[in-house]
Design an enzyme around this catalytic site. Structure first.
Site, PDB file in Angstrom:
ATOM      1  N   SER A  60      46.073  45.096  37.683  1.00  0.00           N
ATOM      2  CA  SER A  60      46.323  45.238  36.392  1.00  0.00           C
ATOM      3  C   SER A  60      47.123  46.601  36.025  1.00  0.00           C
ATOM      4  O   SER A  60      46.968  47.559  36.448  1.00  0.00           O
ATOM      5  CB  SER A  60      45.282  45.099  35.483  1.00  0.00           C
ATOM      6  OG  SER A  60      45.533  45.387  34.374  1.00  0.00           O
ATOM      7  N   GLU A 119      46.735  48.050  33.407  1.00  0.00           N
ATOM      8  CA  GLU A 119      45.922  48.760  32.778  1.00  0.00           C
ATOM      9  C   GLU A 119      45.454  49.987  33.720  1.00  0.00           C
ATOM     10  O   GLU A 119      44.993  51.139  33.043  1.00  0.00           O
ATOM     11  CB  GLU A 119      44.789  48.115  32.523  1.00  0.00           C
ATOM     12  CG  GLU A 119      44.673  47.212  31.114  1.00  0.00           C
ATOM     13  CD  GLU A 119      45.083  47.840  29.844  1.00  0.00           C
ATOM     14  OE1 GLU A 119      44.369  48.973  29.602  1.00  0.00           O
ATOM     15  OE2 GLU A 119      45.929  47.380  29.190  1.00  0.00           O
ATOM     16  N   TYR A 162      37.248  48.615  32.155  1.00  0.00           N
ATOM     17  CA  TYR A 162      37.865  47.441  32.785  1.00  0.00           C
ATOM     18  C   TYR A 162      38.798  48.013  33.837  1.00  0.00           C
ATOM     19  O   TYR A 162      38.908  47.765  35.007  1.00  0.00           O
ATOM     20  CB  TYR A 162      38.507  46.434  31.500  1.00  0.00           C
ATOM     21  CG  TYR A 162      39.574  45.571  32.420  1.00  0.00           C
ATOM     22  CD1 TYR A 162      39.165  44.549  33.252  1.00  0.00           C
ATOM     23  CD2 TYR A 162      40.896  45.888  32.193  1.00  0.00           C
ATOM     24  CE1 TYR A 162      39.911  43.544  33.635  1.00  0.00           C
ATOM     25  CE2 TYR A 162      41.877  45.134  32.545  1.00  0.00           C
ATOM     26  CZ  TYR A 162      41.448  43.932  33.576  1.00  0.00           C
ATOM     27  OH  TYR A 162      42.613  43.014  34.315  1.00  0.00           O
TER      28      TYR A 162
END
Length: 323
Positions: free
Chosen positions: A125, A127, A149
């Site tokens: 991801s 992120e 996460y």
């Protein structure tokens, strides 16, 4: 006939990938979690049988992973399952780590122990970059995760690299930037916006509460991105790739485009609610997908405006059908 195992097949990416692989002639095993409330709406239209088989398993249960891999003997494994909501990961960090981080490890260890030559795709991801000190972000940009996460995804990313380098497993990371669609989860901001528009148009919702409208994201179309996942596993050598659009837009821009497409003024309906702010905000994510373009001949086909419009239209149509 090639065989593929997809974890997270009932999610947005899993459903689009299943459609794509079925058209390619694959035989698919989809891993699903046992739950008292069954949510398979994204794949209900796909015919189950010899070409698509659903089996119960859980990334928290290594024995189920080993059994499924042993029984299905897949040529390719796509690990798309995760606790994937950033805000929620602050509320259930341990569970997020168990599923998102250790889940990937359990699959890779199962591959290693079995001695199979299966190819492994890990859904990484954007992120991971968090508060990156450089823009745009590519495969060489240092990671600075700022949520449970993202930290869990970082563990899974490096575990994938480690098993590739230590054991010679064909294991790849697809570092996907935000990708949306009419099948996006209803708690994610883009879908929250488009569903609110449909309800406002229908007269069943008066207000939409959101958090940071200035957050910038690189938004693409999930249907385009699952093709990149498959392309990554078709390369001769395993490697990691950024998949993105190379454009960044704020939540405010998404609001303007979405409400404008529906003939509404978003300022009349949207209110800011502090509950929806993250403890640490990722300010700007912008992906450089030049490596994927150069090596895979992949590029996004759907523009930001097209994506927003198709999501708005789909939610308005779906609500009208349900009524």
């Amino acid at each position: 006939m090639k065989k593929a195992l997809i974890t997270g097949i009932t999610g947005q990416d899993g459903s689009y990938l299943a459609e794509f692989l079925l058209k390619k002639g694959y035989q698919i095993t989809g891993m699903v979690r046992r739950s008292s409330s069954i949510n398979r709406s994204r794949i209900d239209h796909l015919p189950q049988g010899k070409k698509l088989r659903l089996v119960y398993g859980d990334l928290n249960d290594a024995s189920s992973i080993n059994r499924i891999i042993r029984n299905s003997q897949p040529d390719e494994i796509y690990n798309l399952a995760a606790q994937s909501h950033v805000k929620v990961s602050f509320e259930i960090p341990e569970y997020t780590g168990e599923v998102t981080a250790l889940g990937a490890l359990r699959i890779l260890e199962a591959i290693h122990e079995s001695g199979m030559k299966t190819k492994f795709y890990q859904a990484s991801s954007s992120e991971l970059y968090g508060r990156a000190d450089r823009i745009p972000q590519n495969e060489k940009t240092p990671f600075k995760p700022v949520s449970p996460y993202a930290v869990a995804k970082l563990f899974a990313y490096w575990t994938t690299v480690n098993y590739r380098e230590s054991y010679g497993i064909y294991a790849c990371n697809g570092i996907l930037f935000n990708h949306e669609s009419p099948r996006r989860g209803e708690t994610f901001v883009t879908r929250k916006i488009t569903m609110a528009i449909a309800r406002i148009k229908a007269g069943t919702q008066e207000r939409l509460y959101l958090g940071n409208l200035d957050a910038k994201r690189d938004w693409g179309y999930a249907k385009d991105y699952v093709e990149a996942m498959w392309m990554i596993l078709q390369e001769k050598k395993a490697d990691d790739y950024v998949i993105a659009t190379g454009e960044t837009h704020t939540v405010r821009e998404f609001l303007e485009e979405a409400f404008g497409h529906a003939g509404l003024d978003w300022k009349k309906y949207v209110k800011i609610d502090p509950r929806f702010f993250r403890p640490l905000e990722v300010d700007r994510l912008l992906g450089d997908y030049s490596k994927a373009k150069r090596r895979l001949s992949w590029k996004p086909r759907t523009s930001f405006k097209e994506l927003v419009h198709l999501m708005v239209d789909a939610d308005i149509e779906a609500l009208q059908k349900n009524r």
